[in-house]
Design a protein around this motif. Structure first.
Motif, PDB file in Angstrom:
ATOM      1  N   VAL A 423     -42.592  -0.819   4.076  1.00 22.81           N
ATOM      2  CA  VAL A 423     -42.035   0.478   4.489  1.00 22.81           C
ATOM      3  C   VAL A 423     -40.532   0.361   4.702  1.00 22.81           C
ATOM      4  O   VAL A 423     -39.756   1.241   4.295  1.00 22.81           O
ATOM      5  N   VAL A 424     -40.104  -0.738   5.341  1.00 24.25           N
ATOM      6  CA  VAL A 424     -38.666  -0.992   5.518  1.00 24.25           C
ATOM      7  C   VAL A 424     -37.984  -1.061   4.160  1.00 24.25           C
ATOM      8  O   VAL A 424     -36.895  -0.495   3.958  1.00 24.25           O
ATOM      9  N   MET A 425     -38.609  -1.752   3.213  1.00 24.78           N
ATOM     10  CA  MET A 425     -38.059  -1.858   1.862  1.00 24.78           C
ATOM     11  C   MET A 425     -37.869  -0.483   1.223  1.00 24.78           C
ATOM     12  O   MET A 425     -36.818  -0.191   0.633  1.00 24.78           O
ATOM     13  N   VAL A 426     -38.887   0.372   1.347  1.00 25.13           N
ATOM     14  CA  VAL A 426     -38.808   1.717   0.769  1.00 25.13           C
ATOM     15  C   VAL A 426     -37.652   2.496   1.383  1.00 25.13           C
ATOM     16  O   VAL A 426     -36.865   3.145   0.668  1.00 25.13           O
ATOM     17  N   LEU A 441     -30.503   3.852 -15.141  1.00 22.72           N
ATOM     18  CA  LEU A 441     -30.884   2.474 -15.461  1.00 22.72           C
ATOM     19  C   LEU A 441     -30.268   1.497 -14.467  1.00 22.72           C
ATOM     20  O   LEU A 441     -30.961   0.624 -13.916  1.00 22.72           O
ATOM     21  N   TRP A 442     -28.972   1.643 -14.219  1.00 20.05           N
ATOM     22  CA  TRP A 442     -28.285   0.720 -13.301  1.00 20.05           C
ATOM     23  C   TRP A 442     -28.737   0.940 -11.861  1.00 20.05           C
ATOM     24  O   TRP A 442     -28.834  -0.013 -11.077  1.00 20.05           O
ATOM     25  N   THR A 443     -29.013   2.188 -11.537  1.00 19.09           N
ATOM     26  CA  THR A 443     -29.529   2.479 -10.199  1.00 19.09           C
ATOM     27  C   THR A 443     -30.873   1.791  -9.984  1.00 19.09           C
ATOM     28  O   THR A 443     -31.130   1.201  -8.927  1.00 19.09           O
ATOM     29  N   THR A 444     -31.737   1.850 -10.993  1.00 18.02           N
ATOM     30  CA  THR A 444     -33.053   1.202 -10.906  1.00 18.02           C
ATOM     31  C   THR A 444     -32.921  -0.300 -10.726  1.00 18.02           C
ATOM     32  O   THR A 444     -33.629  -0.915  -9.908  1.00 18.02           O
ATOM     33  N   ILE A 445     -32.017  -0.913 -11.482  1.00 21.70           N
ATOM     34  CA  ILE A 445     -31.814  -2.364 -11.380  1.00 21.70           C
ATOM     35  C   ILE A 445     -31.361  -2.748  -9.978  1.00 21.70           C
ATOM     36  O   ILE A 445     -31.863  -3.714  -9.382  1.00 21.70           O
ATOM     37  N   ILE A 446     -30.414  -1.974  -9.438  1.00 21.82           N
ATOM     38  CA  ILE A 446     -29.931  -2.239  -8.075  1.00 21.82           C
ATOM     39  C   ILE A 446     -31.061  -2.079  -7.065  1.00 21.82           C
ATOM     40  O   ILE A 446     -31.227  -2.886  -6.144  1.00 21.82           O
ATOM     41  N   GLU A 447     -31.879  -1.035  -7.242  1.00 17.86           N
ATOM     42  CA  GLU A 447     -33.002  -0.793  -6.333  1.00 17.86           C
ATOM     43  C   GLU A 447     -34.001  -1.949  -6.367  1.00 17.86           C
ATOM     44  O   GLU A 447     -34.509  -2.380  -5.317  1.00 17.86           O
ATOM     45  N   ILE A 448     -34.292  -2.445  -7.559  1.00 20.03           N
ATOM     46  CA  ILE A 448     -35.249  -3.547  -7.696  1.00 20.03           C
ATOM     47  C   ILE A 448     -34.725  -4.808  -7.010  1.00 20.03           C
ATOM     48  O   ILE A 448     -35.464  -5.484  -6.274  1.00 20.03           O
ATOM     49  N   ILE A 450     -32.493  -5.073  -4.587  1.00 19.19           N
ATOM     50  CA  ILE A 450     -32.483  -4.877  -3.134  1.00 19.19           C
ATOM     51  C   ILE A 450     -33.900  -4.933  -2.578  1.00 19.19           C
ATOM     52  O   ILE A 450     -34.153  -5.549  -1.531  1.00 19.19           O
ATOM     53  N   GLY A 451     -34.849  -4.301  -3.275  1.00 17.18           N
ATOM     54  CA  GLY A 451     -36.236  -4.304  -2.823  1.00 17.18           C
ATOM     55  C   GLY A 451     -36.810  -5.710  -2.736  1.00 17.18           C
ATOM     56  O   GLY A 451     -37.461  -6.062  -1.745  1.00 17.18           O
ATOM     57  N   ILE A 452     -36.554  -6.519  -3.754  1.00 13.52           N
ATOM     58  CA  ILE A 452     -37.039  -7.902  -3.761  1.00 13.52           C
ATOM     59  C   ILE A 452     -36.426  -8.696  -2.618  1.00 13.52           C
ATOM     60  O   ILE A 452     -37.124  -9.441  -1.911  1.00 13.52           O
TER      61      ILE A 452
END
Length: 479
Positions: A423-426, A441-448, A450-452
């Motif tokens: 939940v914190v990750m989300v 595309l770049w936003t998704t990469i950054i999100e992934i 950070i999420g990891i």
């Protein structure tokens, strides 16, 4: 006989499962734009119908065959007899159901009839599908190499020959024809390992009853996988099937990683049962449940977090509705992954097929009822909720049935912190997404990334603090 460590087998089978699902994932952006939701829906609907004939051709042989081969693999004579007796049942069934499928489909009179007829290639492939043989022998390296070669070739041919919506028939031939080629490539391993043996009806009969018992949950399980598409085909539009199919393919990637572990562990745990190593079996199950649930939670919440930026660039702006479906379906990653571990590492190796069947049957019936009630009003969203609810029912029933045999309560309690970490990750990912204003595309990469970092850091610190990290190292030492 060549034998890899359990860790190597898990790695090989994860690679294999990723490759199996990689075709629809790798080609989805291209196919989504070239064929469009409508044509994808037509293919998916036709394939869903063919799937049932494919399923009846195999009965419960994939599961039964893997378990049986794993138990006799050290006896060459018994291995030879077991393989051929099981395979001949599969072969004769495929002839019957391929002919039946062709007769029924030939009665269709519409513009998409050729797509339905071409699905007979899929049904025929059931007669060549013997992946249960190398799986029972734990030869996952062989399966992975074979699959990699054929699947990459299929991807290349799709890009070369599928150029416009009218090329749907080419796409159908390439997918189903490639499946046949992949199945054929397993056969050299059979003739290298065992000798040919002609059919013996009497010897085949001993396998029929247990195969049918394992087929019952297989047909119930297929309700999750295909009934949603068939309901949409009957009560909704081909576009809705296309949206749902695209969402299902994406969600299947992380779920297939868990299934990959389950396939390896089913063979391994069946061997432990055959050798009366109950204590070791219990230890393996507890470790798998703990750590795979950590991964499940991370994958489910991770996909939920990035889907809104992922879909627009991956599939195109016409597939925004797919993102809504994935947000709901992502729940099934955790629930389905948990249930998969129980099924492959305990229920099937311990031959508790009745418990397995009851839970799957009830869940399947719930899926049909909920899907039927909701599909008319909510289309794809309705069948998605039917899938998630039925997955939940199956897990709850399995936990209830095994409450006195496996310490599931402890495992469930242990997963609570990781849900909080997820939940914190989300929340962090959503915050970053609102701040960053880049191409999706770049936003998704950054999100992934950070999420990891967020989820893995919190999880590892928790494991270290409670001194559970040493357990992880034991997984790769089992053999």
């Amino acid at each position: 006989m060549e034998k890899n460590s359990l860790g190597q087998n898990i790695l090989y089978n994860i690679i294999y499962r990723v490759i199996v699902i990689l075709i629809p994932i790798a080609t989805s952006p291209y196919i989504a734009r070239v064929l469009g939701p409508g044509k994808i829906g037509i293919y998916t609907y036709a394939n869903s119908i063919a799937y049932y004939f494919y399923l009846f051709s195999l009965l419960g042989i994939n599961t039964y065959g893997t378990r049986k081969i794993a138990k006799v693999r050290n006896d060459s004579l018994e291995l030879t007899s077991t393989f051929w007796n099981i395979y001949y049942i599969q072969f004769f069934l495929t002839i019957i159901f391929s002919f039946t499928f062709f007769v029924l489909i030939s009665q269709i009179h519409n513009q998409d009839k050729n797509i339905f007829i071409l699905q007979i290639l899929y049904v025929i492939s059931a007669g060549l599908e013997i992946e249960w043989f190398p799986n029972g022998l734990e030869k996952f390296r062989f399966v992975t190499i074979r699959s990699t070669i054929t699947r990459l070739l299929i991807v290349l041919l799709i890009f070369l020959f599928v150029k416009k919506p009218t090329d749907l028939w080419k796409y159908t031939v390439l997918i189903n024809g490639g499946n046949i080629v992949s199945c054929i490539l397993v056969w050299p391993l059979v003739f290298k390992t065992i000798k040919f043996k002609p059919p013996n009806i009497k010897s085949m009969q001993v396998h029929i009853r247990p195969i049918i018992i394992l087929f019952l949950p297989s047909i119930a399980m297929s309700i999750y996988q295909q009934i949603d598409k068939i309901l949409l085909g009957i009560f909704s539009t081909s576009e809705e099937i296309g949206y749902f199919s695209s969402a299902d393919n994406i969600v299947s990637l992380p779920l297939n990683m868990i299934i990959a572990l389950g396939t390896v562990m089913m063979s391994y745990c069946s061997s432990l049962v055959a050798n009366n190593k109950e204590k070791k079996l219990s230890e393996v199950i507890q470790i798998s449940l703990r750590y795979i649930n950590i991964i499940n939670i991370g994958l489910a919440f991770g996909l939920l977090s990035v889907v809104n930026t992922f879909i627009p660039w991956f599939l195109g702006k016409n597939y925004v509705r797919t993102a809504d479906l994935i947000e709901v379906l992502s729940i099934s990653i955790f629930i389905g992954g948990f249930s998969e571990i129980i099924r492959t590492q305990y229920l099937i190796p311990k031959e508790k097929d009745i418990i397995y069947f009851k839970s799957i049957l009830i869940g399947g019936l719930v899926n049909i009822i909920v899907g039927f009630v909701l599909v008319k009003k909510f289309s794809a969203v309705g069948v998605v909720w039917g899938t998630v609810i039925s997955y939940t029912i199956v897990l709850v029933l399995q936990v209830y049935y095994l409450k006195d045999e496996i310490r599931l309560k402890k495992v469930i309690i242990e997963t609570i912190p990781y849900v909080l970490f997820a939940v914190v990750m989300v929340l962090v990912i959503r915050l970053v997404s609102n701040i960053v204003n880049l191409y999706p595309l770049w936003t998704t990469i950054i999100e992934i990334i950070i999420g990891i970092l967020v989820y893995s850091t919190l999880s590892v610190l928790w494991l270290i603090y409670f001194k559970k990290d040493k357990i992880l190292s034991k997984i790769l030492k089992f053999s």
